[in-house]
Scaffold this motif. Structure first.
Motif, PDB file in Angstrom:
ATOM      1  N   GLY A  27    -134.559 -34.044 112.817  1.00 42.32           N
ATOM      2  CA  GLY A  27    -135.208 -35.187 113.431  1.00 42.32           C
ATOM      3  C   GLY A  27    -134.462 -35.792 114.603  1.00 42.32           C
ATOM      4  O   GLY A  27    -134.924 -36.747 115.204  1.00 42.32           O
ATOM      5  N   ARG A  28    -133.296 -35.241 114.941  1.00 39.43           N
ATOM      6  CA  ARG A  28    -132.495 -35.827 116.013  1.00 39.43           C
ATOM      7  C   ARG A  28    -132.704 -35.032 117.297  1.00 39.43           C
ATOM      8  O   ARG A  28    -132.568 -33.811 117.320  1.00 39.43           O
ATOM      9  CB  ARG A  28    -131.017 -35.822 115.626  1.00 39.43           C
ATOM     10  N   ASN A  29    -133.024 -35.731 118.371  1.00 36.08           N
ATOM     11  CA  ASN A  29    -133.258 -35.095 119.668  1.00 36.08           C
ATOM     12  C   ASN A  29    -132.564 -35.906 120.762  1.00 36.08           C
ATOM     13  O   ASN A  29    -133.191 -36.726 121.437  1.00 36.08           O
ATOM     14  CB  ASN A  29    -134.752 -34.980 119.970  1.00 36.08           C
ATOM     15  N   PRO A  30    -131.267 -35.696 120.943  1.00 36.86           N
ATOM     16  CA  PRO A  30    -130.555 -36.407 122.005  1.00 36.86           C
ATOM     17  C   PRO A  30    -130.975 -35.901 123.378  1.00 36.86           C
ATOM     18  O   PRO A  30    -131.672 -34.888 123.503  1.00 36.86           O
ATOM     19  CB  PRO A  30    -129.087 -36.074 121.711  1.00 36.86           C
ATOM     20  N   THR A  31    -130.561 -36.593 124.393  1.00 32.83           N
ATOM     21  CA  THR A  31    -130.924 -36.221 125.765  1.00 32.83           C
ATOM     22  C   THR A  31    -129.672 -35.839 126.543  1.00 32.83           C
ATOM     23  O   THR A  31    -128.550 -35.971 126.057  1.00 32.83           O
ATOM     24  CB  THR A  31    -131.630 -37.403 126.456  1.00 32.83           C
ATOM     25  N   GLY A  32    -129.883 -35.361 127.747  1.00 35.36           N
ATOM     26  CA  GLY A  32    -128.777 -35.070 128.651  1.00 35.36           C
ATOM     27  C   GLY A  32    -127.972 -33.854 128.253  1.00 35.36           C
ATOM     28  O   GLY A  32    -128.484 -32.867 127.718  1.00 35.36           O
ATOM     29  N   ALA A  33    -126.664 -33.944 128.483  1.00 36.43           N
ATOM     30  CA  ALA A  33    -125.763 -32.814 128.261  1.00 36.43           C
ATOM     31  C   ALA A  33    -125.702 -32.414 126.792  1.00 36.43           C
ATOM     32  O   ALA A  33    -125.575 -31.228 126.472  1.00 36.43           O
ATOM     33  CB  ALA A  33    -124.358 -33.165 128.772  1.00 36.43           C
ATOM     34  N   VAL A  34    -125.814 -33.387 125.886  1.00 38.63           N
ATOM     35  CA  VAL A  34    -125.758 -33.071 124.455  1.00 38.63           C
ATOM     36  C   VAL A  34    -126.966 -32.244 124.041  1.00 38.63           C
ATOM     37  O   VAL A  34    -126.849 -31.275 123.283  1.00 38.63           O
ATOM     38  CB  VAL A  34    -125.674 -34.370 123.622  1.00 38.63           C
ATOM     39  N   ALA A  35    -128.137 -32.592 124.550  1.00 37.77           N
ATOM     40  CA  ALA A  35    -129.342 -31.816 124.247  1.00 37.77           C
ATOM     41  C   ALA A  35    -129.209 -30.390 124.779  1.00 37.77           C
ATOM     42  O   ALA A  35    -129.577 -29.420 124.102  1.00 37.77           O
ATOM     43  CB  ALA A  35    -130.566 -32.493 124.865  1.00 37.77           C
ATOM     44  N   ALA A  87    -127.682 -38.405 109.140  1.00 42.60           N
ATOM     45  CA  ALA A  87    -127.181 -38.579 107.776  1.00 42.60           C
ATOM     46  C   ALA A  87    -128.094 -39.485 106.964  1.00 42.60           C
ATOM     47  O   ALA A  87    -128.348 -39.230 105.782  1.00 42.60           O
ATOM     48  CB  ALA A  87    -125.762 -39.141 107.803  1.00 42.60           C
ATOM     49  N   LEU A  88    -128.597 -40.539 107.576  1.00 44.11           N
ATOM     50  CA  LEU A  88    -129.411 -41.535 106.874  1.00 44.11           C
ATOM     51  C   LEU A  88    -130.640 -41.860 107.712  1.00 44.11           C
ATOM     52  O   LEU A  88    -130.706 -41.536 108.906  1.00 44.11           O
ATOM     53  CB  LEU A  88    -128.596 -42.809 106.622  1.00 44.11           C
ATOM     54  N   SER A  89    -131.597 -42.527 107.083  1.00 42.19           N
ATOM     55  CA  SER A  89    -132.807 -42.914 107.817  1.00 42.19           C
ATOM     56  C   SER A  89    -132.499 -43.914 108.913  1.00 42.19           C
ATOM     57  O   SER A  89    -133.241 -44.034 109.891  1.00 42.19           O
ATOM     58  CB  SER A  89    -133.837 -43.513 106.850  1.00 42.19           C
ATOM     59  N   THR A  90    -131.366 -44.633 108.769  1.00 43.89           N
ATOM     60  CA  THR A  90    -130.979 -45.622 109.778  1.00 43.89           C
ATOM     61  C   THR A  90    -130.048 -45.044 110.836  1.00 43.89           C
ATOM     62  O   THR A  90    -129.653 -45.749 111.757  1.00 43.89           O
ATOM     63  CB  THR A  90    -130.291 -46.812 109.097  1.00 43.89           C
ATOM     64  N   SER A  91    -129.678 -43.774 110.696  1.00 41.48           N
ATOM     65  CA  SER A  91    -128.757 -43.157 111.650  1.00 41.48           C
ATOM     66  C   SER A  91    -129.442 -42.974 112.998  1.00 41.48           C
ATOM     67  O   SER A  91    -130.669 -42.837 113.068  1.00 41.48           O
ATOM     68  CB  SER A  91    -128.266 -41.810 111.123  1.00 41.48           C
ATOM     69  N   PRO A  92    -128.655 -42.942 114.074  1.00 41.36           N
ATOM     70  CA  PRO A  92    -129.250 -42.808 115.414  1.00 41.36           C
ATOM     71  C   PRO A  92    -129.947 -41.464 115.605  1.00 41.36           C
ATOM     72  O   PRO A  92    -129.527 -40.455 115.040  1.00 41.36           O
ATOM     73  CB  PRO A  92    -128.046 -42.949 116.353  1.00 41.36           C
ATOM     74  N   ARG A  93    -131.024 -41.476 116.401  1.00 38.86           N
ATOM     75  CA  ARG A  93    -131.779 -40.259 116.690  1.00 38.86           C
ATOM     76  C   ARG A  93    -131.511 -39.738 118.100  1.00 38.86           C
ATOM     77  O   ARG A  93    -131.748 -38.565 118.370  1.00 38.86           O
ATOM     78  CB  ARG A  93    -133.291 -40.515 116.555  1.00 38.86           C
ATOM     79  N   LYS A  94    -131.045 -40.591 118.976  1.00 40.94           N
ATOM     80  CA  LYS A  94    -130.906 -40.220 120.387  1.00 40.94           C
ATOM     81  C   LYS A  94    -129.473 -39.837 120.774  1.00 40.94           C
ATOM     82  O   LYS A  94    -129.251 -39.360 121.879  1.00 40.94           O
ATOM     83  CB  LYS A  94    -131.385 -41.371 121.288  1.00 40.94           C
ATOM     84  N   HIS A  95    -128.515 -40.057 119.890  1.00 40.30           N
ATOM     85  CA  HIS A  95    -127.159 -39.588 120.151  1.00 40.30           C
ATOM     86  C   HIS A  95    -126.511 -39.181 118.837  1.00 40.30           C
ATOM     87  O   HIS A  95    -126.997 -39.521 117.754  1.00 40.30           O
ATOM     88  CB  HIS A  95    -126.317 -40.637 120.874  1.00 40.30           C
ATOM     89  N   ILE A  96    -125.409 -38.438 118.918  1.00 40.16           N
ATOM     90  CA  ILE A  96    -124.747 -37.885 117.735  1.00 40.16           C
ATOM     91  C   ILE A  96    -123.446 -38.632 117.506  1.00 40.16           C
ATOM     92  O   ILE A  96    -122.555 -38.609 118.374  1.00 40.16           O
ATOM     93  CB  ILE A  96    -124.475 -36.374 117.917  1.00 40.16           C
ATOM     94  N   PRO A  97    -123.301 -39.289 116.352  1.00 39.76           N
ATOM     95  CA  PRO A  97    -122.067 -40.019 116.076  1.00 39.76           C
ATOM     96  C   PRO A  97    -120.855 -39.085 116.003  1.00 39.76           C
ATOM     97  O   PRO A  97    -120.986 -37.885 115.736  1.00 39.76           O
ATOM     98  CB  PRO A  97    -122.337 -40.679 114.714  1.00 39.76           C
ATOM     99  N   VAL A  98    -119.671 -39.669 116.205  1.00 39.17           N
ATOM    100  CA  VAL A  98    -118.436 -38.883 116.226  1.00 39.17           C
ATOM    101  C   VAL A  98    -118.223 -38.162 114.902  1.00 39.17           C
ATOM    102  O   VAL A  98    -117.820 -36.991 114.866  1.00 39.17           O
ATOM    103  CB  VAL A  98    -117.228 -39.807 116.539  1.00 39.17           C
ATOM    104  N   GLN A  99    -118.494 -38.851 113.789  1.00 37.39           N
ATOM    105  CA  GLN A  99    -118.240 -38.222 112.484  1.00 37.39           C
ATOM    106  C   GLN A  99    -119.096 -36.976 112.273  1.00 37.39           C
ATOM    107  O   GLN A  99    -118.673 -36.024 111.608  1.00 37.39           O
ATOM    108  CB  GLN A  99    -118.468 -39.218 111.342  1.00 37.39           C
ATOM    109  N   ASP A 100    -120.294 -36.965 112.867  1.00 36.95           N
ATOM    110  CA  ASP A 100    -121.133 -35.774 112.734  1.00 36.95           C
ATOM    111  C   ASP A 100    -120.573 -34.612 113.547  1.00 36.95           C
ATOM    112  O   ASP A 100    -120.661 -33.448 113.125  1.00 36.95           O
ATOM    113  CB  ASP A 100    -122.566 -36.091 113.180  1.00 36.95           C
ATOM    114  N   TRP A 101    -120.000 -34.911 114.714  1.00 38.24           N
ATOM    115  CA  TRP A 101    -119.336 -33.856 115.483  1.00 38.24           C
ATOM    116  C   TRP A 101    -118.170 -33.267 114.696  1.00 38.24           C
ATOM    117  O   TRP A 101    -117.981 -32.034 114.658  1.00 38.24           O
ATOM    118  CB  TRP A 101    -118.819 -34.410 116.814  1.00 38.24           C
ATOM    119  N   ILE A 102    -117.411 -34.139 114.039  1.00 40.61           N
ATOM    120  CA  ILE A 102    -116.250 -33.669 113.273  1.00 40.61           C
ATOM    121  C   ILE A 102    -116.697 -32.804 112.105  1.00 40.61           C
ATOM    122  O   ILE A 102    -116.158 -31.720 111.858  1.00 40.61           O
ATOM    123  CB  ILE A 102    -115.424 -34.879 112.777  1.00 40.61           C
TER     124      ILE A 102
END
Length: 909
Positions: A27-35, A87-102
């Protein structure tokens, strides 16, 4: 989502796509370089899998990459899961948190641990050291978290429970019946992560070798425009009939199911067009959604993809892929035939109007569709003859010549497509609905059939591996996506070929990315299910489960026997029964009923687990636990159940979980499209899917439906009779045949369906199927039966684990020499008489029945002995039972037609 469904409003197109993405692709679709980075990783995964499946993989890829392809496959899946799924329903959809990258980086590293330290693991014999065990434990934790995100909490919770059983199986908290000695952390991690017994086992291997290519094939075919073409063709053929949108939904979903393993994506893809049109002609929101759910979920039982289960069956059952899809074809086909009939009866009962202003020619429609499928099947089968001719003509350059021929055919078909406008999705809510006209649109997508023909040719004719077959079909799709737009532009006299080619590159790139993202959940499901399979192999809980289910089934059988015994005086008085004896003796006489209860338990387990597991994972878990149980208990009951029949049984009930409330995800997706109530949609869809519930019970007891040991002409008869039977069963459950049925008529229709499905059951009551001989006559009987016959032998002896005496049935085919002793020796069986008993010695390892008899203790206090010998009896053909069944069917039709004539207000079917 819950609020939207509670409001009872349909979701917008954007919300529906978010629903599909959240379920299938993240469900996560970031934009820019991350996408761009995420798309690049997904593209790289697809490229790796395509190269791995290619015939040049050994040349292009280093050997260590090929040997560790499962680790690389899982690394991609885990890495993308943490990036794509919040991770959760309240987690961001447009960017990826640092902990998820780790976590993504750590997950990829631990998945690749076996690749990085391959030599060390090989030299240690797969035994984990202190470093390995902690890395493996961290890997399992990250895998479970990725699975929780992508698949929901149930998968991770079930896997955690099984893993906990590995560690704490000796605890007093564990019921004594399933208690075991437990395992150390080092031993468990070796089994689950370091070796190929757990996470990196058969299921993940199948996902790596086969499933990815077929999912990618489906994604590319959809991106090329085949999905829209199939839907338009279905509506052009059926949309003008009574209940036409529903019938078109069934056929369109079946065609989409050929290339899609996701019931939710199927619901949304076809349902956004079909459901509004169904509502437009008079279907309620719930019934329109239910038709789409039943159609889309059944797409998973349609060969060749079957939601990845077909490839797993190849490994688990030990038969070829061609055999798997051959066995699966007939039940899937008649299931869809029944669903078309269901929506027809719904339309007739409600006297629904037709859509559009075209004349209705039902016979012409049926003939036209049958002709199309016949021609398509003929092309698939007949493709071998030009290939053989070319191979004989230029054997050294046959591949190049055939490539040129396929290319020429493709260019010709694209030329035909260029003569008609490109197909655009229609608006189902338009004020005036113009149904497609087949003769005006069929040219637009004929080239989409070429990759399917190539796939079928390599699978069925060349009998290549599924992975290699999918590779060649996918390679052709690469060419189609890159060239169909430029070729059409050229044939239409347009000049901007570079822009058309650029669009094709974009389609190919997006299709590759979509295919990889659709594989995230399947990759994680097969890996996580490996923990459950590993627990079964490490702890031996599978045998304990067999004992539990067997005891439960015997308990239910005893209760049935007690009930029958209770009412037997009344039934004896009117001549229905004449059994004399105790309840225990009656229960012993109802051994076939025990297997039915076992199957009911297995089906219920599949439904319960399927409420939180995807179909593939549910199939892996339940088949690992219960497939052997059903085969063993069937043998104990005197019924030889083929392993493929059990696996298909488990799979059918697994897909039903996508329908069944309260968790049926496909029903919620359909309700989101229709704006109806999700729970009512689910219950209606379950009612429409009753034939999918009944069919597995039928083909367990009548393996003719799976085309096992039938000739081609017998297969045709089975198909015709089974089609009639499923239609009659549908009429009985729907309460409508020629006209509205009386209750007694509905009951009779169901009985007729049973007689057509199980003529052997009725014939066995007229004439016994076997002649029973004394055990000591085994050698004589085996020598006297005709070549190709089968002699069934009941073997009794102590169970290796419990020492309780149990029975099993083994089948001795009469082949080779006509001497009974020689035939027996060929099976590796040694018998000797002791009084009136015939004792059996333990078969030697490697002989045909060594594995079958491995659960018996040949050196216990009670001897292993043969208690009964059954030779085939002279029996009338079971097909004679079709005659009274069809006569009764004709009588019901005659009565209903007369009643309908006297009540003109009733609409006739």
């Amino acid at each position: 989502m819950a609020n939207l469904k509670a409001e009872g409003r349909a979701l917008s197109e954007e919300e529906l796509q978010e629903l599909v993405a959240a379920s299938d692709a993240g469900g996560r679709n970031p934009t820019g370089a991350v996408a761009t980075f995420m798309a690049s990783i997904a593209l790289l995964w697809s490229v790796f899998q395509v190269v791995l499946a290619s015939p040049l993989s050994n040349v292009i890829l280093p050997g260590d990459l090929i040997n560790n392809s499962r680790q690389i496959h899982l690394a991609f899946a885990i890495f993308l899961a943490f990036l794509a799924y919040p991770a959760l329903s309240t987690s961001p959809r447009k960017h990826i948190p640092v902990q998820d990258w780790i976590m993504a980086a750590l997950g990829a590293f631990v998945a690749l641990y076996g690749y990085f330290f391959y030599d060390k693991i090989v030299n240690s014999g797969g035994l984990a050291d202190d470093t390995d065990k902690w890395i493996a434990l961290g890997g399992l934790i990250l895998l479970f978290e990725a699975a929780r995100r992508a698949l929901g909490p149930a998968m991770a919770i079930i896997a955690t429970i099984f893993l906990g059983y590995v560690f704490f199986g000796a605890s007093e908290w564990v019921p004594e019946v399933i208690r075991w000695k437990g395992a150390s952390l080092k031993k468990a991690m070796s089994h689950m992560w370091i070796t190929s017994e757990g996470v990196f086992g058969i299921a993940l291997g199948v996902s790596t070798k086969f499933v990815f290519l077929f999912v990618l094939f489906g994604a590319l075919l959809e991106k090329a425009g085949a999905g829209n073409y199939f839907i338009k063709m279905a509506f052009g053929a059926l949309g003008h009939l009574r209940g036409g949108p529903a019938k078109a939904a069934v056929v369109g979903s079946a065609a989409t199911g050929l290339i899609s393993g996701s019931s939710i994506a199927n619901v949304v893809t076809t349902g956004t067009f079909t459901i509004p049109l169904m509502k437009r002609v008079g279907f309620s929101s719930e019934k329109a959604g239910a038709v789409e759910v039943a159609s889309s979920v059944n797409g998973q039982i349609m060969p060749p993809v079957m939601g990845a289960a077909a490839f797993l069956m190849v490994e688990y059952v030990g038969i070829s892929y061609v055999e798997v899809i051959t066995h699966a074809f007939l039940p899937a086909a008649i299931s869809y035939i029944a669903l078309v009939y269901i929506v027809h009866l719904e339309a007739v009962k409600r006297n629904l109007p037709t859509l559009g202003n075209r004349d209705v020619h039902l016979a012409r429609t049926i003939v036209g569709m049958a002709s199309f499928f016949a021609i398509f099947a003929g092309l698939c089968y007949g493709s071998q003859y030009p290939v053989d001719a070319v191979t004989a003509w230029v054997p050294s350059a046959a591949g190049l010549v055939m490539t040129a021929i396929v290319t020429a055919i493709y260019v010709a078909l694209v030329y035909l497509a260029s003569q008609v406008p490109d197909l655009e999705p229609d608006d189902p809510n338009a004020e005036v609905v113009e149904l497609p006209v087949i003769k005006d649109i069929y040219k637009a997508g004929l080239h989409f059939l070429l990759p399917i023909i190539v796939l079928v040719y390599f699978l069925m004719i060349e009998k290549k591996s599924p992975g290699l077959s999918a590779f060649w079909a996918t390679a052709l799709l690469f060419g189609i996506l890159l060239t169909q737009r430029p070729l059409k532009a050229m044939f239409r006299g347009q000049t901007d070929l570079a822009a058309a080619f650029k669009f094709g590159v974009g389609d190919l790139n997006q299709g590759m990315v979509d295919g990889a993202r659709n594989m995230i959940g399947i990759g994680l499901a097969t890996a996580t299910a490996g923990v459950i399979v590993g627990t079964v192999t490490l702890t031996g809980i599978g045998q304990v489960m067999a004992d539990l289910v067997e005891n439960m089934a015997y308990g239910l059988t005893y209760l049935c026997a007690a009930f029958v015994h209770l009412i037997s005086p009344a039934t004896d008085a009117i001549g229905l029964t004449s059994f004399q004896g105790t309840v225990a003796e009656r229960a012993e006489d109802m051994t076939g009923t025990t297997l039915v209860f076992v199957l009911m338990c297995v089906g219920l387990l599949s439904l319960v687990l399927g409420m939180g597991l995807p179909t593939t994972a549910n199939y892996i878990v339940v088949s690992s636990l219960m497939a052997g149980v059903v085969v063993e208990l069937g043998a104990n009951s005197g019924l030889i159940v083929p392993l493929i029949a059990v696996h298909l049984f488990v799979f059918y009930f697994g897909i039903m979980a996508d329908v069944t409330p309260p968790v049926g995800l496909a029903s919620f997706a359909a309700a989101a499209v229709s704006g109806g109530d999700a729970i009512r949609t689910g219950f209606t869809a379950f009612f429409y899917s009753l034939r999918t519930v009944a069919l597995p019970f039928v083909f367990i007891f009548n393996t003719d439906l799976l085309l096992i040991d039938v000739t081609w002409w017998e297969g045709i008869i089975v198909f015709i009779v089974a089609s009639i039977a499923i239609l009659v069963f549908t009429a009985g459950t729907m309460g409508w045949f020629v006209t509205r049925s009386l209750r007694i008529e509905s009951f009779a229709l169901v009985l007729i369906a049973f007689a057509l499905f199980r003529p052997d059951f009725l014939m066995d009551r007229v004439q016994p199927p076997f002649e029973i001989s004394a055990p000591t006559q085994l050698v004589e009987v085996l020598g006297s039966v005709e070549e190709g016959s089968e002699v069934r032998v009941i073997v009794s002896g102590p169970d290796f684990d419990t020492a309780e005496v149990k029975d099993t049935t083994i089948v001795l085919p009469a082949t080779g020499a006509a001497d009974g002793a020689a035939r027996l020796a060929a099976f590796g069986l040694t018998v000797f008489a002791e009084g009136d008993m015939l004792l059996l010695e333990e078969p030697f390892p490697g002989t045909p029945y060594f594995e079958t008899m491995s659960n018996f203790d040949f050196y216990g206090d009670a001897p292993m002995r043969i208690t009964e010998v059954k030779a085939p009896a002279d029996q009338l053909p079971k097909e004679l039972m079709y005659i009274p069944a069809l006569l009764l069917l004709a009588a019901i039709a005659f009565l209903q037609r007369g009643r309908a004539a006297r009540q003109p207000q009733e609409v006739q079917a």
